[in-house]
Structures are given as C-alpha cells and as structure tokens.
Design a protein around this motif. Sequence first.
Motif, short mmCIF file in Angstrom:
data_model
loop_
_atom_site.label_atom_id
_atom_site.label_comp_id
_atom_site.label_asym_id
_atom_site.label_seq_id
_atom_site.Cartn_x
_atom_site.Cartn_y
_atom_site.Cartn_z
N TYR A 76 5.26 0.65 18.67
CA TYR A 76 4.63 -0.39 17.85
C TYR A 76 3.20 0.02 17.53
O TYR A 76 2.75 -0.06 16.38
CB TYR A 76 4.65 -1.72 18.62
N TRP A 77 2.49 0.49 18.56
CA TRP A 77 1.09 0.85 18.36
C TRP A 77 0.91 2.16 17.62
O TRP A 77 -0.17 2.45 17.10
CB TRP A 77 0.37 0.90 19.71
N ILE A 78 1.93 2.97 17.56
CA ILE A 78 1.86 4.17 16.72
C ILE A 78 2.06 3.79 15.25
O ILE A 78 1.44 4.37 14.35
CB ILE A 78 2.88 5.22 17.19
N CYS A 79 2.89 2.79 14.98
CA CYS A 79 3.10 2.31 13.62
C CYS A 79 1.88 1.56 13.08
O CYS A 79 1.51 1.74 11.91
CB CYS A 79 4.32 1.38 13.56
N MET A 80 1.24 0.73 13.91
CA MET A 80 0.14 -0.10 13.42
C MET A 80 -1.01 0.71 12.83
O MET A 80 -1.51 0.37 11.75
CB MET A 80 -0.36 -1.01 14.55
N PRO A 81 -1.49 1.80 13.46
CA PRO A 81 -2.53 2.61 12.82
C PRO A 81 -2.06 3.20 11.50
O PRO A 81 -2.85 3.39 10.57
CB PRO A 81 -2.82 3.71 13.85
N GLY A 82 -0.75 3.49 11.41
CA GLY A 82 -0.21 3.96 10.14
C GLY A 82 -0.34 2.91 9.05
O GLY A 82 -0.64 3.23 7.89
N PHE A 83 -0.12 1.64 9.42
CA PHE A 83 -0.31 0.55 8.45
C PHE A 83 -1.76 0.51 7.97
O PHE A 83 -2.03 0.34 6.78
CB PHE A 83 0.05 -0.80 9.08
N LEU A 84 -2.70 0.67 8.93
CA LEU A 84 -4.11 0.64 8.57
C LEU A 84 -4.47 1.81 7.66
O LEU A 84 -5.20 1.66 6.68
CB LEU A 84 -4.98 0.69 9.84
N LEU A 85 -3.96 2.99 8.01
CA LEU A 85 -4.25 4.18 7.22
C LEU A 85 -3.68 4.05 5.81
O LEU A 85 -4.35 4.39 4.81
CB LEU A 85 -3.67 5.42 7.90
N GLY A 86 -2.47 3.53 5.69
CA GLY A 86 -1.87 3.33 4.38
C GLY A 86 -2.69 2.37 3.54
O GLY A 86 -2.86 2.57 2.33
N GLY A 87 -3.22 1.32 4.18
CA GLY A 87 -4.05 0.36 3.46
C GLY A 87 -5.35 0.98 2.97
O GLY A 87 -5.82 0.68 1.87
N GLU A 88 -5.93 1.86 3.78
CA GLU A 88 -7.19 2.51 3.40
C GLU A 88 -6.98 3.53 2.29
O GLU A 88 -7.80 3.65 1.38
CB GLU A 88 -7.80 3.21 4.63
N LEU A 89 -5.88 4.28 2.36
CA LEU A 89 -5.65 5.36 1.40
C LEU A 89 -4.84 4.92 0.19
O LEU A 89 -4.71 5.66 -0.78
CB LEU A 89 -4.94 6.53 2.10
N GLY A 90 -4.26 3.72 0.27
CA GLY A 90 -3.55 3.19 -0.89
C GLY A 90 -2.15 3.74 -1.10
O GLY A 90 -1.67 3.78 -2.23
N PHE A 91 -1.49 4.17 -0.02
CA PHE A 91 -0.10 4.60 -0.18
C PHE A 91 0.73 4.06 0.99
O PHE A 91 0.23 3.90 2.08
CB PHE A 91 0.02 6.13 -0.25
N PHE A 92 2.00 3.78 0.70
CA PHE A 92 2.90 3.19 1.69
C PHE A 92 2.25 2.01 2.41
O PHE A 92 2.32 1.90 3.63
CB PHE A 92 3.37 4.24 2.70
#
Length: 202
Positions: A76-92
């Motif tokens: 779960y915690w490996i996915c959550m930073p991915g959500f943040l990164l996607g939001g910052e970079l504008g993809f997925f």
Amino acid sequence: MTERAPRLADPGLIGLLGFVIATLTAQLEHLGLQNESPVFWVGAVFGGVVQVTAGMLSYFAGDDFHFIVYNAFGWYWICMPGFLLGGELGFFEVEGPARGVFTLMFSILALVFALSAASRNTVLPVTLLAVAAGLGLQTVTAFGGPPAVGAAGSVALLLASALAAYMLLEKFYARTLGRSILPLGPAWFRLASPVSIQAHTV
C-alpha cells in the motif's frame, strides 16, 4: 546433546516501526501540518520497504498473520508515493474516486485482519479497527465527502499509530529485557487448537 537453535530477531520490531513512522508522517500532511514531500520519501522507505521486509521475514518465521499484514500495508505504501509522483508529473494520476476505491479496499482488509488479531490480545485488533475506521473516513472524502470527515479519519489513524508505537515498545522491552512490562490486554476469543488450524490449511 542437541544444539540449540539460534534466537532470531522478531521482524515485527521493524514492521511496527515502519507503520508508525509512515502513518504519523502521512496524517500530519493530511491535517495540513506539513507538505507532501516527506510523505513521498518516508512512505516509500518506512511504510513500503521496511514493512515489506518485515512481511517477508515473517514468511521465513512461519508467521502467516504478520506475513500478509505487513506485506499488504507495505505494498500500500509503495503505491501511495506513486500516486503522489503521478500527481506531480501529470501522468497516471490517481485522484478522487479512484483513490477512494484503493483506500476502501485497505479499510476492508484491516477489518478482516482485526478478526484474527482479536485472538491474540486487545491492543492489536483495536489498532486494526482504528486503521479501518481511518481509511474508511478518508474514503468518504475521496468520494466527495466533506474534508472534516477525512480529518476525522486522520485522527483515527493517528490513534492507530500511537497504539502501534505502544505495541512496538511492548515487543522491544519484552525482547531486550526478557520479560513483558507493558500489558496488551486479553484476547477476545480463544484460538482453535493447532490440529484444527492445520486441518483447515490448504
């Protein structure tokens, strides 16, 4: 004379540590007390890598409960930073209802885990129930509910973090001092006999 097996460290020590630090960091951000940057790094390392490591070490110890609990919340915690990164970079990007579905799944998982945890002591199931409540309330906000509901979820998760910290101290002192000095409370029901458990293992 048979040789004594070497005493192994308890993976739960780092598993609880990872949960406490990652959860506390994330909820401080949800309450507006810090920005998202620490959540990305602390979540990925302590919430993700540390908890998954604890889960895999629990596998080698034959501990089914902690194997799945630490792995579930570690990933779960490996996915959550991915959500943040996607939001910052504008993809997925994963926002709104999509994130709500994700948190809802883990709220339900925490409820499922709490049933088994209740056969161990009092603090562990209460911790998981607080996790389920916190994630459930944050799910409401993700689906468009009022921010105050999400804030209440953060408070519930801070409670879960405090209870996990208490269990970490109990485990650490019991392992290093050789005796338990912090009570965890009685189990809510008795475990089935080992023979019965084995008979239901597929």
